[in-house]
Scaffold this active site. Sequence first.
Site, PDB file in Angstrom:
ATOM      1  N   VAL A  91      36.942  -4.986 -27.424  1.00 54.52           N
ATOM      2  CA  VAL A  91      36.339  -6.005 -26.569  1.00 54.52           C
ATOM      3  C   VAL A  91      34.911  -5.600 -26.190  1.00 54.52           C
ATOM      4  CG1 VAL A  91      36.514  -7.236 -24.355  1.00 54.52           C
ATOM      5  CG2 VAL A  91      38.584  -6.755 -25.676  1.00 54.52           C
ATOM      6  N   CYS A  92      34.680  -4.322 -25.974  1.00 52.33           N
ATOM      7  CA  CYS A  92      33.377  -3.838 -25.495  1.00 52.33           C
ATOM      8  C   CYS A  92      32.200  -4.294 -26.353  1.00 52.33           C
ATOM      9  CB  CYS A  92      33.393  -2.322 -25.366  1.00 52.33           C
ATOM     10  SG  CYS A  92      34.633  -1.721 -24.196  1.00 52.33           S
ATOM     11  N   PRO A  93      32.265  -4.174 -27.689  1.00 55.41           N
ATOM     12  CA  PRO A  93      31.094  -4.603 -28.457  1.00 55.41           C
ATOM     13  C   PRO A  93      30.840  -6.098 -28.355  1.00 55.41           C
ATOM     14  CG  PRO A  93      32.856  -3.932 -29.940  1.00 55.41           C
ATOM     15  CD  PRO A  93      33.280  -3.568 -28.548  1.00 55.41           C
TER      16      PRO A  93
END
Length: 187
Positions: free
Chosen positions: A46-48
């Site tokens: 999810v972070c990118p």
Amino acid sequence: MSLINTQVKPFNATAYVDGKFIDVSDESLKGKWSVLMFYPADFTFVCPTELEDLADFQPEFAKLGVDVYGVSTDTHFAHKAWHDTSDAIKKVNYPLIGDPTGKLSRNFEVMIEEEGLALRGTFVINPEGFIKVMEVHDNGIGRDASELLRKVKAAKYVAEHPGQVCPAKWTEGAATLTPSLDLVGKI
């Protein structure tokens, strides 16, 4: 206790941006509006998507005079390696702060102690170094940079227009409210 309207605690950290390492501290945030967006870890899922979304909106934040920072418990070296290998993160042109000791994550009360990772926490800080907006949620839920931009605009508007407040779904140029006894029970 909420962190809203509290001053950012002192910190010193190293960030990766534009092919170099830079020092960032609580003093770096003073004198302008800032956004700190905490995320769990580099090289994840999810972070990118969040960091890329924020990178797409970064020019809009810059037009408002707002500095944007990503923060995770990774090192600044890991941030560089991720930047060099991920197409999504190559778009990121704002500093990615390394917080390997977790001090910054603890200062903002987003540290998951048993995992050594930060929750997804977003903080809008005014030029005097006070937290004006905060959002913290489960790590499985990605954020939306357009909604963050709306919140930054609302926080700036309220700061620049004492006595005015922004109602739900307020957007730039829309009507605001002036709290008064006359409004009680009329909205």
